[in-house]
Design an enzyme around this catalytic site. Structure first.
Site, PDB file in Angstrom:
ATOM      1  N   LYS A  75      49.976  43.756  43.529  1.00 26.41           N
ATOM      2  CA  LYS A  75      49.137  42.754  42.850  1.00 26.41           C
ATOM      3  C   LYS A  75      49.438  41.354  43.364  1.00 26.41           C
ATOM      4  CE  LYS A  75      50.307  41.027  38.650  1.00 26.41           C
ATOM      5  NZ  LYS A  75      50.275  39.559  38.659  1.00 26.41           N
ATOM      6  N   ASN A  76      50.744  41.038  43.479  1.00 25.67           N
ATOM      7  CA  ASN A  76      51.110  39.665  43.835  1.00 25.67           C
ATOM      8  C   ASN A  76      50.866  39.324  45.302  1.00 25.67           C
ATOM      9  OD1 ASN A  76      51.785  39.293  41.205  1.00 25.67           O
ATOM     10  ND2 ASN A  76      53.999  39.076  41.523  1.00 25.67           N
ATOM     11  N   ARG A 119      46.842  32.732  35.634  1.00 25.93           N
ATOM     12  CA  ARG A 119      47.504  31.583  36.217  1.00 25.93           C
ATOM     13  C   ARG A 119      47.323  31.487  37.734  1.00 25.93           C
ATOM     14  NH1 ARG A 119      51.699  27.901  35.621  1.00 25.93           N
ATOM     15  NH2 ARG A 119      52.825  27.832  37.590  1.00 25.93           N
ATOM     16  N   CYS A 127      51.766  29.606  28.952  1.00 22.57           N
ATOM     17  CA  CYS A 127      51.894  30.990  29.373  1.00 22.57           C
ATOM     18  C   CYS A 127      52.988  31.614  28.524  1.00 22.57           C
ATOM     19  CB  CYS A 127      52.270  31.020  30.841  1.00 22.57           C
ATOM     20  SG  CYS A 127      52.873  32.594  31.384  1.00 22.57           S
ATOM     21  N   ARG A 157      55.987  27.021  32.843  1.00 23.04           N
ATOM     22  CA  ARG A 157      55.409  27.245  34.173  1.00 23.04           C
ATOM     23  C   ARG A 157      54.545  26.069  34.655  1.00 23.04           C
ATOM     24  NH1 ARG A 157      53.570  33.528  34.505  1.00 23.04           N
ATOM     25  NH2 ARG A 157      54.158  33.422  36.649  1.00 23.04           N
ATOM     26  N   VAL A 167      62.863  27.052  44.318  1.00 24.05           N
ATOM     27  CA  VAL A 167      62.043  28.061  44.986  1.00 24.05           C
ATOM     28  C   VAL A 167      60.879  28.448  44.073  1.00 24.05           C
ATOM     29  CG1 VAL A 167      62.038  30.379  45.981  1.00 24.05           C
ATOM     30  CG2 VAL A 167      64.067  28.935  46.210  1.00 24.05           C
ATOM     31  N   VAL A 189      57.218  30.679  44.205  1.00 27.34           N
ATOM     32  CA  VAL A 189      56.294  31.544  44.939  1.00 27.34           C
ATOM     33  C   VAL A 189      54.927  30.868  45.045  1.00 27.34           C
ATOM     34  CG1 VAL A 189      55.059  33.762  44.805  1.00 27.34           C
ATOM     35  CG2 VAL A 189      57.501  33.651  44.264  1.00 27.34           C
ATOM     36  N   ASP A 212      60.609  39.948  37.690  1.00 25.69           N
ATOM     37  CA  ASP A 212      59.545  40.871  37.274  1.00 25.69           C
ATOM     38  C   ASP A 212      60.056  42.288  37.007  1.00 25.69           C
ATOM     39  OD1 ASP A 212      57.683  38.880  37.346  1.00 25.69           O
ATOM     40  OD2 ASP A 212      56.740  39.487  39.228  1.00 25.69           O
ATOM     41  N   ARG A 243      46.552  44.571  33.403  1.00 26.18           N
ATOM     42  CA  ARG A 243      46.520  43.456  34.357  1.00 26.18           C
ATOM     43  C   ARG A 243      47.276  43.811  35.625  1.00 26.18           C
ATOM     44  NH1 ARG A 243      49.422  38.758  32.462  1.00 26.18           N
ATOM     45  NH2 ARG A 243      49.072  38.315  34.645  1.00 26.18           N
TER      46      ARG A 243
HETATM   47  C1  UD1 Z   1      55.050  34.399  40.874  1.00 25.51           C
HETATM   48  C2  UD1 Z   1      54.613  35.800  40.527  1.00 25.51           C
HETATM   49  C3  UD1 Z   1      55.282  36.265  39.245  1.00 25.51           C
HETATM   50  C4  UD1 Z   1      56.805  36.147  39.384  1.00 25.51           C
HETATM   51  C5  UD1 Z   1      57.206  34.755  39.856  1.00 25.51           C
HETATM   52  C6  UD1 Z   1      58.696  34.644  40.187  1.00 25.51           C
HETATM   53  C7  UD1 Z   1      52.364  36.042  41.390  1.00 25.51           C
HETATM   54  C8  UD1 Z   1      50.911  36.166  41.086  1.00 25.51           C
HETATM   55  N1  UD1 Z   1      53.165  35.790  40.337  1.00 25.51           N
HETATM   56  O1  UD1 Z   1      54.666  33.540  39.803  1.00 25.51           O
HETATM   57  O2  UD1 Z   1      54.911  37.627  39.020  1.00 25.51           O
HETATM   58  O3  UD1 Z   1      57.405  36.390  38.134  1.00 25.51           O
HETATM   59  O4  UD1 Z   1      56.480  34.392  41.051  1.00 25.51           O
HETATM   60  O5  UD1 Z   1      59.044  35.596  41.133  1.00 25.51           O
HETATM   61  O6  UD1 Z   1      52.783  36.178  42.513  1.00 25.51           O
HETATM   62  N2  UD1 Z   1      57.946  25.983  38.856  1.00 25.51           N
HETATM   63  C9  UD1 Z   1      58.004  24.627  38.672  1.00 25.51           C
HETATM   64  N3  UD1 Z   1      56.983  23.859  39.184  1.00 25.51           N
HETATM   65  C10 UD1 Z   1      55.931  24.405  39.870  1.00 25.51           C
HETATM   66  C11 UD1 Z   1      55.909  25.797  40.069  1.00 25.51           C
HETATM   67  C12 UD1 Z   1      56.938  26.571  39.551  1.00 25.51           C
HETATM   68  O7  UD1 Z   1      58.941  24.098  38.061  1.00 25.51           O
HETATM   69  O8  UD1 Z   1      55.048  23.665  40.305  1.00 25.51           O
HETATM   70  C13 UD1 Z   1      59.043  26.829  38.309  1.00 25.51           C
HETATM   71  C14 UD1 Z   1      58.578  27.854  37.274  1.00 25.51           C
HETATM   72  O9  UD1 Z   1      58.460  27.286  35.985  1.00 25.51           O
HETATM   73  C15 UD1 Z   1      59.682  28.892  37.358  1.00 25.51           C
HETATM   74  C16 UD1 Z   1      60.064  28.861  38.847  1.00 25.51           C
HETATM   75  O10 UD1 Z   1      59.565  27.624  39.360  1.00 25.51           O
HETATM   76  O11 UD1 Z   1      60.796  28.492  36.608  1.00 25.51           O
HETATM   77  C17 UD1 Z   1      59.489  29.992  39.672  1.00 25.51           C
HETATM   78  O12 UD1 Z   1      58.099  30.105  39.428  1.00 25.51           O
HETATM   79  P1  UD1 Z   1      57.097  30.560  40.571  1.00 25.51           P
HETATM   80  O13 UD1 Z   1      57.878  31.241  41.659  1.00 25.51           O
HETATM   81  O14 UD1 Z   1      56.228  29.426  40.949  1.00 25.51           O
HETATM   82  O15 UD1 Z   1      56.230  31.648  39.798  1.00 25.51           O
HETATM   83  P2  UD1 Z   1      54.696  31.962  40.004  1.00 25.51           P
HETATM   84  O16 UD1 Z   1      54.287  31.645  41.400  1.00 25.51           O
HETATM   85  O17 UD1 Z   1      53.921  31.391  38.883  1.00 25.51           O
END
Ligand code: UD1
Length: 430
Positions: free
Chosen positions: A22-23, A102, A126, A131, A172, A174, A316, A408
């Site tokens: 999915k991701n 999201r 969320c 997030r 870091v 994603v 996850d 989902r």
């Molecule tokens: C993606 C995955 C999700 C997984 C997560 C962490 C998808 C669709 N979703 O979510 O399944 O649980 O990676 O492996 O691929 N953060 C900030 N500022 C930002 C962005 C993120 O502070 O602008 C923080 C978040 O709050 C969190 C951390 O960074 O604490 C990691 O989040 P992130 O890796 O961005 O998660 P997602 O990309 O939303």
């Protein structure tokens, strides 16, 4: 609303086919916005999130065709989707669509790169934490975009196009890495993305972008070097297997006992989970066909883990491991370092008889001799599947409500588990 009913106690034997990730599928579909050519994606999982993203992309003008089944293809193989964004009809991603998922916020980078403008609703709250999207916005600003936030929307402009930049993330992410990568491939000049997330799904997207004509070095590492090109073409790409689905079914087998082949799973993407499972006394073997998981009567040893960005233990899979450890022979310590508030499954597991105590970001899981079935509530995607894992050994009947969370991210979960002997049924309706 559908429910899932599980009668615990059956061992699992046979084969579970692992679907496309999915991701990876979601950002790969978003990549189609970057080219007027046709992007053909195969092994796309049939999931509610994929269907939701399809609606969002169609709103931007992406034409999406799903090929019929090919000879020899069975229902467990993913879809082949052709996505074609000849023209971008609309650069606005409205609240009604973005608030449902999201990852749809990630259209910001490609729209900006291709059209020089984008108006994308902030994704909002969320269930697993605040997030924020500050890192996404920082990346776009570094690439030369002007960003304003008005009425809940991010309004981004780069009328003269994006410019290559040095983007050093302080943590870091994603999503922010996807955003920076998707925007920089069409920027003018070179971009370096430091402290990039190195999750396999990002590597998969980068490899697809290279097939489309992008120039990217450092794929699968934490430093991505991008040389911008003026346009990208269509390409064909197959989505990698879902490592989180793999880890989840591995824990189902570990919990219920038995011997199952997780077909097409990639053990290289799951080293941290495999190491922990082996340490807990579970048989895990990599084969040509996938990963074989077996447990036959051995006690489960407790574990101590921290969730971490890849290649560490994935957040996850945290809820699923916690469900498994409720039956361990001793006390496990599970620390969540990626998302605050990702322990909503704890209360529901407790309803089944689990003994879990929260200390800030750490859950102390004391193994119990027996879980007992009860009605429980799915709270988010991964939390809900942890209840399935517990239900597989809970005495009597466990009913999981609000299974739209499961839909989902897990394709035909009840079919995959019942084919291996679990007593799992979907009850449709109210
Ligand atoms: C993606 C995955 C999700 C997984 C997560 C962490 C998808 C669709 N979703 O979510 O399944 O649980 O990676 O492996 O691929 N953060 C900030 N500022 C930002 C962005 C993120 O502070 O602008 C923080 C978040 O709050 C969190 C951390 O960074 O604490 C990691 O989040 P992130 O890796 O961005 O998660 P997602 O990309 O939303």
């Amino acid at each position: 609303m559908d429910r899932i009913r599980i009668r615990g106690g059956n061992r699992l034997t046979g084969t579970i086919p692992i679907s496309g990730a999915k991701n990876a599928a979601l950002p790969l579909m978003i990549v189609s916005l970057l080219t007027p050519g046709t992007l053909t994606l195969s092994n796309v999982p049939r999931l509610a999130d994929v269907r939701q993203l399809q609606r969002i992309l169609q709103n931007h003008g992406v034409d999406i065709m799903v090929a019929g089944k090919r000879p020899g293809q069975n229902g467990m193989q993913g879809d082949v989707k052709q996505l074609s964004a000849k023209v971008i009809a609309d650069t606005t991603a409205p609240y009604e669509l973005v608030s449902k998922m999201r990852a749809s916020f990630w259209v910001l980078g490609p729209l900006l790169a291709r059209c020089g403008e984008a108006k994308v609703s902030l994704p909002g709250g969320c269930a697993i934490g605040t997030r924020p999207v500050d890192m996404h916005l920082l990346a776009m600003e570094k690439l030369g975009a002007e960003i304003a936030i008005e009425n809940g929307y991010v309004i981004a402009n780069a009328k003269k196009g994006l410019k290559g930049a040095h983007i050093a993330f302080d943590k870091v992410s994603v999503g922010a890495t996807h955003a920076a990568l998707m925007a920089s491939v069409l920027a003018d000049g070179d971009t370096i993305i430091e402290n990039a997330a190195s999750e396999p799904e990002i590597g998969d997207v980068a490899e697809c972008l290279v097939k489309m004509g992008a120039r990217i070095e450092g794929i699968h590492t934490s430093t991505l070097k991008v040389r911008g090109v003026t346009s990208l073409t269509g390409a064909e790409h197959s989505v990698i297997p879902d490592r989180i689905e793999t880890g989840t079914y591995a824990m189902c087998v570990a919990m219920a006992g038995g011997d199952v082949l997780l077909k097409d799973a990639n053990s290289g993407h799951l080293s941290a989970v495999i190491d922990i499972m082996r340490g807990a006394g579970i048989g895990v073997e990599s084969t040509n066909e996938g990963i074989r998981i077996h447990r036959n009567g051995h006690a489960l040893e407790p574990v101590k883990i921290d969730t971490e960005p890849y290649p560490g233990f994935p957040t996850d899979c945290q809820a699923q491991l916690m469900a498994l450890m409720t039956k361990a022979d001793g006390t496990s310590m599970i620390r969540e370092t990626i998302f605050e508030n990702r322990f909503m499954h704890v209360q529901e597991l407790a309803r089944l008889g689990a003994d879990i105590h929260l200390h800030g970001d750490t859950a102390e899981v004391r193994g119990v001799k027996k879980l007992t079935g009860a009605p429980v509530m799915a709270t988010d995607l991964r939390a809900s599947v942890s209840l399935v894992i517990a239900g597989l050994v809970a005495e009597g009947e466990t009913t999981i409500n609000r299974v739209y969370h499961l839909d989902r991210g897990f394709e035909t979960l009840e079919e995959k588990l019942s084919a291996c002997g679990a007593d799992v049924t979907r009850i449709s309706g109210s």
